[in-house]
Write a protein that holds these residues in place. Structure first.
Motif, PDB file in Angstrom:
ATOM      1  N   ARG A  21       0.823  -1.218   0.000  1.00 21.39           N
ATOM      2  CA  ARG A  21       0.000   0.000   0.000  1.00 21.39           C
ATOM      3  C   ARG A  21       0.856   1.268   0.000  1.00 21.39           C
ATOM      4  O   ARG A  21       0.443   2.288  -0.520  1.00 21.39           O
ATOM      5  N   ASP A  22       2.037   1.197   0.600  1.00 16.36           N
ATOM      6  CA  ASP A  22       2.923   2.362   0.626  1.00 16.36           C
ATOM      7  C   ASP A  22       3.475   2.710  -0.744  1.00 16.36           C
ATOM      8  O   ASP A  22       3.879   3.841  -0.984  1.00 16.36           O
ATOM      9  N   THR A  23       3.504   1.748  -1.651  1.00 22.88           N
ATOM     10  CA  THR A  23       4.082   2.000  -2.968  1.00 22.88           C
ATOM     11  C   THR A  23       3.097   1.795  -4.106  1.00 22.88           C
ATOM     12  O   THR A  23       3.460   1.975  -5.259  1.00 22.88           O
ATOM     13  N   CYS A  24       1.862   1.452  -3.814  1.00 19.11           N
ATOM     14  CA  CYS A  24       0.867   1.181  -4.858  1.00 19.11           C
ATOM     15  C   CYS A  24       0.571   2.457  -5.632  1.00 19.11           C
ATOM     16  O   CYS A  24       0.089   3.439  -5.089  1.00 19.11           O
ATOM     17  N   LYS A  25       0.858   2.431  -6.911  1.00 21.42           N
ATOM     18  CA  LYS A  25       0.621   3.599  -7.777  1.00 21.42           C
ATOM     19  C   LYS A  25      -0.868   3.857  -7.946  1.00 21.42           C
ATOM     20  O   LYS A  25      -1.287   4.982  -8.139  1.00 21.42           O
ATOM     21  N   ASP A  26      -1.689   2.806  -7.872  1.00 22.90           N
ATOM     22  CA  ASP A  26      -3.127   2.971  -8.048  1.00 22.90           C
ATOM     23  C   ASP A  26      -3.794   3.564  -6.802  1.00 22.90           C
ATOM     24  O   ASP A  26      -4.946   3.957  -6.861  1.00 22.90           O
ATOM     25  N   GLY A  27      -3.083   3.600  -5.688  1.00 21.55           N
ATOM     26  CA  GLY A  27      -3.665   4.079  -4.444  1.00 21.55           C
ATOM     27  C   GLY A  27      -3.484   5.560  -4.201  1.00 21.55           C
ATOM     28  O   GLY A  27      -3.674   6.033  -3.097  1.00 21.55           O
ATOM     29  N   GLN A  28      -3.135   6.316  -5.193  1.00 21.56           N
ATOM     30  CA  GLN A  28      -2.898   7.746  -5.018  1.00 21.56           C
ATOM     31  C   GLN A  28      -4.211   8.513  -4.914  1.00 21.56           C
ATOM     32  O   GLN A  28      -5.131   8.300  -5.686  1.00 21.56           O
ATOM     33  N   LEU A  29      -4.281   9.433  -3.956  1.00 17.36           N
ATOM     34  CA  LEU A  29      -5.427  10.312  -3.793  1.00 17.36           C
ATOM     35  C   LEU A  29      -5.009  11.739  -4.066  1.00 17.36           C
ATOM     36  O   LEU A  29      -3.839  12.091  -3.947  1.00 17.36           O
ATOM     37  N   ILE A  30      -5.976  12.575  -4.400  1.00 19.10           N
ATOM     38  CA  ILE A  30      -5.719  14.003  -4.578  1.00 19.10           C
ATOM     39  C   ILE A  30      -6.787  14.762  -3.796  1.00 19.10           C
ATOM     40  O   ILE A  30      -7.940  14.344  -3.726  1.00 19.10           O
ATOM     41  N   CYS A  31      -6.374  15.856  -3.185  1.00 18.51           N
ATOM     42  CA  CYS A  31      -7.283  16.686  -2.403  1.00 18.51           C
ATOM     43  C   CYS A  31      -7.833  17.795  -3.293  1.00 18.51           C
ATOM     44  O   CYS A  31      -7.074  18.543  -3.906  1.00 18.51           O
ATOM     45  N   ARG A  32      -9.151  17.901  -3.360  1.00 19.83           N
ATOM     46  CA  ARG A  32      -9.787  18.943  -4.165  1.00 19.83           C
ATOM     47  C   ARG A  32      -9.607  20.329  -3.548  1.00 19.83           C
ATOM     48  O   ARG A  32      -9.707  21.330  -4.237  1.00 19.83           O
ATOM     49  N   VAL A  33      -9.337  20.382  -2.248  1.00 20.75           N
ATOM     50  CA  VAL A  33      -9.198  21.664  -1.559  1.00 20.75           C
ATOM     51  C   VAL A  33      -7.838  22.295  -1.822  1.00 20.75           C
ATOM     52  O   VAL A  33      -7.743  23.435  -2.259  1.00 20.75           O
ATOM     53  N   CYS A  34      -6.752  21.541  -1.595  1.00 20.25           N
ATOM     54  CA  CYS A  34      -5.409  22.116  -1.723  1.00 20.25           C
ATOM     55  C   CYS A  34      -4.632  21.610  -2.934  1.00 20.25           C
ATOM     56  O   CYS A  34      -3.611  22.170  -3.292  1.00 20.25           O
TER      57      CYS A  34
END
Length: 77
Positions: A21-34
């Motif tokens: 999970r620490d390196t999973c490329k598919d697990g990336q999130l992005i914050c709509r606020v910042c």
């Protein structure tokens, strides 16, 4: 068997899954606020409540302020 929710890869042990999970490329999130990008693991402590890990951001909620990068579409003109 333990399976990554992001990429569906399976692992024999829970530890192997946690390390993945620490390196999973598919697990990336992005914050709509910042606009920051980070791993899903950085946004939660219990797996149920999600918040942006940036100190100066109040974004929270998976699919509300925090979205999976795979679901973000780029706009072109």
């Amino acid at each position: 068997m333990y399976t990554c929710r992001s990429c569906n890869q399976s692992f024999q042990t829970e530890l192997a899954l946690e390390l993945h999970r620490d390196t999973c490329k598919d697990g990336q999130l992005i914050c709509r606020v910042c606009g920051d990008r980070f791993r899903e693991r950085e946004a939660t402590r219990d797996g149920w409540h999600y918040a942006c890990p940036s100190d100066d951001c109040d974004g929270e909620g998976l699919t509300e302020d925090l979205v999976d990068l795979r679901e973000v579409r780029t706009a072109t003109h």
